[in-house]
Write an enzyme that holds these catalytic residues in place. Structure first.
Site, PDB file in Angstrom:
ATOM      1  N   ARG A  25       0.819  -1.211   0.000  1.00 34.49           N
ATOM      2  CA  ARG A  25       0.000   0.000   0.000  1.00 34.49           C
ATOM      3  C   ARG A  25       0.854   1.262   0.000  1.00 34.49           C
ATOM      4  O   ARG A  25       0.613   2.200  -0.777  1.00 34.49           O
ATOM      5  CB  ARG A  25      -0.932  -0.017   1.226  1.00 34.49           C
ATOM      6  CG  ARG A  25      -2.011  -1.094   1.166  1.00 34.49           C
ATOM      7  CD  ARG A  25      -2.582  -1.408   2.544  1.00 34.49           C
ATOM      8  NE  ARG A  25      -3.802  -2.213   2.505  1.00 34.49           N
ATOM      9  CZ  ARG A  25      -3.822  -3.537   2.394  1.00 34.49           C
ATOM     10  NH1 ARG A  25      -2.694  -4.213   2.291  1.00 34.49           N
ATOM     11  NH2 ARG A  25      -4.979  -4.185   2.387  1.00 34.49           N
ATOM     12  N   GLY A  98      -1.194 -11.770  -5.534  1.00 37.10           N
ATOM     13  CA  GLY A  98      -2.585 -11.368  -5.712  1.00 37.10           C
ATOM     14  C   GLY A  98      -2.813  -9.938  -5.284  1.00 37.10           C
ATOM     15  O   GLY A  98      -3.604  -9.214  -5.905  1.00 37.10           O
ATOM     16  N   ARG A 126      -6.891 -16.988  -9.783  1.00 34.18           N
ATOM     17  CA  ARG A 126      -7.463 -16.384  -8.583  1.00 34.18           C
ATOM     18  C   ARG A 126      -8.506 -15.354  -9.000  1.00 34.18           C
ATOM     19  O   ARG A 126      -8.294 -14.572  -9.941  1.00 34.18           O
ATOM     20  CB  ARG A 126      -6.353 -15.761  -7.733  1.00 34.18           C
ATOM     21  CG  ARG A 126      -5.380 -16.811  -7.218  1.00 34.18           C
ATOM     22  CD  ARG A 126      -4.270 -16.243  -6.375  1.00 34.18           C
ATOM     23  NE  ARG A 126      -4.761 -15.745  -5.094  1.00 34.18           N
ATOM     24  CZ  ARG A 126      -3.960 -15.283  -4.140  1.00 34.18           C
ATOM     25  NH1 ARG A 126      -2.645 -15.253  -4.332  1.00 34.18           N
ATOM     26  NH2 ARG A 126      -4.460 -14.852  -2.996  1.00 34.18           N
ATOM     27  N   SER A 169     -11.129  -8.403   0.443  1.00 28.05           N
ATOM     28  CA  SER A 169     -11.049  -6.982   0.796  1.00 28.05           C
ATOM     29  C   SER A 169     -10.060  -6.241  -0.098  1.00 28.05           C
ATOM     30  O   SER A 169     -10.076  -5.012  -0.159  1.00 28.05           O
ATOM     31  CB  SER A 169     -10.621  -6.833   2.260  1.00 28.05           C
ATOM     32  OG  SER A 169      -9.325  -7.360   2.458  1.00 28.05           O
ATOM     33  N   SER A 196     -12.671  -9.765   6.477  1.00 31.31           N
ATOM     34  CA  SER A 196     -11.350  -9.118   6.419  1.00 31.31           C
ATOM     35  C   SER A 196     -11.440  -7.598   6.477  1.00 31.31           C
ATOM     36  O   SER A 196     -10.652  -6.890   5.862  1.00 31.31           O
ATOM     37  CB  SER A 196     -10.585  -9.558   5.160  1.00 31.31           C
ATOM     38  OG  SER A 196     -10.367 -10.949   5.173  1.00 31.31           O
ATOM     39  N   ASP A 318      -5.491 -16.250   6.503  1.00 31.98           N
ATOM     40  CA  ASP A 318      -4.058 -16.518   6.393  1.00 31.98           C
ATOM     41  C   ASP A 318      -3.479 -17.118   7.667  1.00 31.98           C
ATOM     42  O   ASP A 318      -2.352 -17.634   7.668  1.00 31.98           O
ATOM     43  CB  ASP A 318      -3.295 -15.244   6.032  1.00 31.98           C
ATOM     44  CG  ASP A 318      -3.440 -14.872   4.563  1.00 31.98           C
ATOM     45  OD1 ASP A 318      -3.882 -15.734   3.773  1.00 31.98           O
ATOM     46  OD2 ASP A 318      -3.128 -13.726   4.199  1.00 31.98           O
ATOM     47  N   LYS A 345      -6.189 -19.391  -2.614  1.00 31.43           N
ATOM     48  CA  LYS A 345      -4.878 -18.828  -2.303  1.00 31.43           C
ATOM     49  C   LYS A 345      -3.820 -19.378  -3.266  1.00 31.43           C
ATOM     50  O   LYS A 345      -4.154 -19.898  -4.324  1.00 31.43           O
ATOM     51  CB  LYS A 345      -4.515 -19.129  -0.841  1.00 31.43           C
ATOM     52  CG  LYS A 345      -5.483 -18.507   0.169  1.00 31.43           C
ATOM     53  CD  LYS A 345      -5.358 -16.993   0.214  1.00 31.43           C
ATOM     54  CE  LYS A 345      -6.215 -16.393   1.301  1.00 31.43           C
ATOM     55  NZ  LYS A 345      -6.046 -14.927   1.421  1.00 31.43           N
ATOM     56  N   ARG A 349      -5.647 -24.169  -0.023  1.00 28.90           N
ATOM     57  CA  ARG A 349      -5.072 -24.426   1.299  1.00 28.90           C
ATOM     58  C   ARG A 349      -5.894 -25.388   2.144  1.00 28.90           C
ATOM     59  O   ARG A 349      -5.347 -26.018   3.045  1.00 28.90           O
ATOM     60  CB  ARG A 349      -4.838 -23.107   2.047  1.00 28.90           C
ATOM     61  CG  ARG A 349      -3.609 -22.382   1.544  1.00 28.90           C
ATOM     62  CD  ARG A 349      -3.240 -21.197   2.396  1.00 28.90           C
ATOM     63  NE  ARG A 349      -2.169 -20.449   1.747  1.00 28.90           N
ATOM     64  CZ  ARG A 349      -1.966 -19.152   1.879  1.00 28.90           C
ATOM     65  NH1 ARG A 349      -2.776 -18.431   2.640  1.00 28.90           N
ATOM     66  NH2 ARG A 349      -0.966 -18.559   1.260  1.00 28.90           N
ATOM     67  N   LYS A 416       8.464 -15.950  -1.387  1.00 21.05           N
ATOM     68  CA  LYS A 416       7.340 -15.104  -1.787  1.00 21.05           C
ATOM     69  C   LYS A 416       7.068 -14.022  -0.754  1.00 21.05           C
ATOM     70  O   LYS A 416       6.771 -12.874  -1.106  1.00 21.05           O
ATOM     71  CB  LYS A 416       6.092 -15.959  -1.997  1.00 21.05           C
ATOM     72  CG  LYS A 416       4.896 -15.206  -2.537  1.00 21.05           C
ATOM     73  CD  LYS A 416       3.740 -16.145  -2.802  1.00 21.05           C
ATOM     74  CE  LYS A 416       2.656 -15.466  -3.625  1.00 21.05           C
ATOM     75  NZ  LYS A 416       2.012 -14.353  -2.932  1.00 21.05           N
TER      76      LYS A 416
END
Length: 437
Positions: A25, A98, A126, A169, A196, A318, A345, A349, A416
């Site tokens: 962000r 993502g 996704r 979100s 979220s 998560d 994800k 998962r 990642k």
């Protein structure tokens, strides 16, 4: 790369790495300012580098410094009559991130001029709906979703964007970051209940650092409740220097490790008042009988009286991998409910958590969107990380207490989000041997 983990005691003190959620962000907003911003961020990751690469493609100068990133903002984009074969039509490589794709898709549309998005792994699969449809309703032309390249043309029109609250979100956050670039005020209406929600708050906090206020209020239409987020057009103002706070999502794995040890693990450099949704790891572990101690910017987790619990994880999906690692060795059946979003994800998962735990001798069942874990003892096994950083970390934490060696295939996927994970695992006393497959 294989990681061969043998039994060891994980305990001690470890600093939190910078939050990639906040870094994404802050980097994007810095690129939209009229002046340079220095972002203090002690480490990076493949996802953060994907955002940096995309911002460079859009015209910003992003360089690594000793303290983090220096971002010289992008300049004005060409008019919206650009065509993909023109040299100034940028290609944005989102890697497997993502967040990068979902944040920059509306931002690129708000800038106008068009862009082509590409990515790797499962990223094309996704979901982008309903953000995809909302962009089209507001003047943007997009190629078919579900495949790359994803070509974006036209300029985003301001107005009212309506999204359901049970989707990512990140769609809301992307629109909020794009909204100041538009010609008139825009509203993002999100139906209740909002999953979220803390991550939307995180975006609002990031925007505040750049001088953008997001007004939000409850609304009701046809007896259906919404939260509306209002953003007026404005020029973002660089804070000059901004710090990235510690990452709760990755700190959760070390706290999960501490939950299995009487000496425990302390994670430093965390904001205990953070808007990061995964700060709830403290309460979640407490519900499993873990002792949590807070002091200043540090949190310590130690084994106490473990017991099974049931919890709704829809607001913090998560955290399922680290919680699963704790539940796997906690007596009784732990229910992690409403975890359906885990299917979307880096891996599915629900399936990958089940496969790894099952291979290590833990009884686990997927019941609809719920994950049911019968606590037991982890055994020697070979498991696959499913090209998913959080699955590799979960396997490592559980393997440290297994009765024999555990080989984790594809262990390099931790890059990642946490390239130094295996180094920090060893710093806490973990025994790991990294080998080429």
């Amino acid at each position: 790369m294989d990681a061969i983990v043998t039994q060891s005691q994980l305990s001690g003190v470890i600093p939190a790495i910078p939050s990639k959620s906040m870094a994404h962000r802050l980097m994007i907003l810095a690129a939209l300012c009229p002046s340079t911003t220095d972002i203090h961020c002690g480490s990076t990751s493949l996802d953060m580098e994907a955002t940096a690469s995309c911002l460079r493609s859009l015209g910003a100068r992003v360089t690594r410094t000793q303290l983090g990133y220096r971002i010289v903002p992008l300049r004005g984009r060409a008019d919206s009559d650009n065509h993909p074969d023109r040299p100034d039509f940028p290609t944005l490589d989102c890697g497997e991130s993502g967040s990068t794709l979902r944040f920059l898709l509306p931002v690129a549309a708000a800038l106008g001029g068009g862009a082509s998005f590409v990515g790797h792994g499962r990223l094309a699969q996704r979901p982008l709906s309903p953000l995809y449809e909302q962009l089209r309703e507001h003047g943007v032309t997009l190629s078919a979703q579900g495949q790359f390249p994803l070509v974006v043309q036209g300029k985003l029109r301001p107005g009212r964007f309506v999204l359901p609250g049970d989707v990512s979100s990140q769609f809301v956050s992307g629109l909020l970051m794009a909204a100041p670039l538009l010609d008139s005020p825009s509203e993002v209406w999100v139906s209740e209940p909002i999953q979220s929600r803390p991550y939307i708050t995180l975006t609002m906090n990031a925007l505040e650092k750049y001088g953008i206020h997001v007004a939000h209020a409850p609304e009701v239409v046809d007896s259906k409740p919404y939260t509306s987020y209002l953003v007026a057009p404005a020029t973002l103002v660089s804070p000059g220097v901004v710090d990235v706070e510690g990452d709760w999502s990755n700190a959760a794995f070390w706290l999960a490790a501490g939950a299995q040890d009487p000496e425990g693990v302390t994670v430093t450099g965390l904001d205990l008042a953070s808007a990061q949704g995964d700060r709830v790891i403290m309460a979640a572990l407490s519900s499993l009988g873990v002792r949590i101690a807070r002091k200043g910017s540090s949190v310590r987790a130690t084994r106490d009286v473990p017991h099974a619990a049931a919890m709704d994880v829809s607001d913090f999906p998560d955290l399922v991998p680290p919680l699963a690692a704790v539940a796997a060795v906690t007596p009784g059946t732990t229910a992690l409910r409403n975890a359906g979003r885990l299917r979307l994800k880096e891996s599915d998962r629900l399936e990958s958590v089940s496969q790894v735990l099952g291979a290590m001798g833990i009884r686990v069942q997927v019941d609809g969107d719920d994950l049911l874990i019968d606590g037991g003892h982890a055994h020697s096994a070979e498991v696959d990380a499913h090209n998913d950083h959080r699955i590799a970390m979960m396997a490592a934490i559980l393997a440290a207490g297994a009765d024999g060696p555990v080989t984790i295939h594809g262990a390099e996927c931790v890059r990642k989000s946490y390239p130094a994970f295996w180094d920090d695992f060893a710093r806490l006393g973990g025994h790991v041997q990294l080998t080429k497959e």
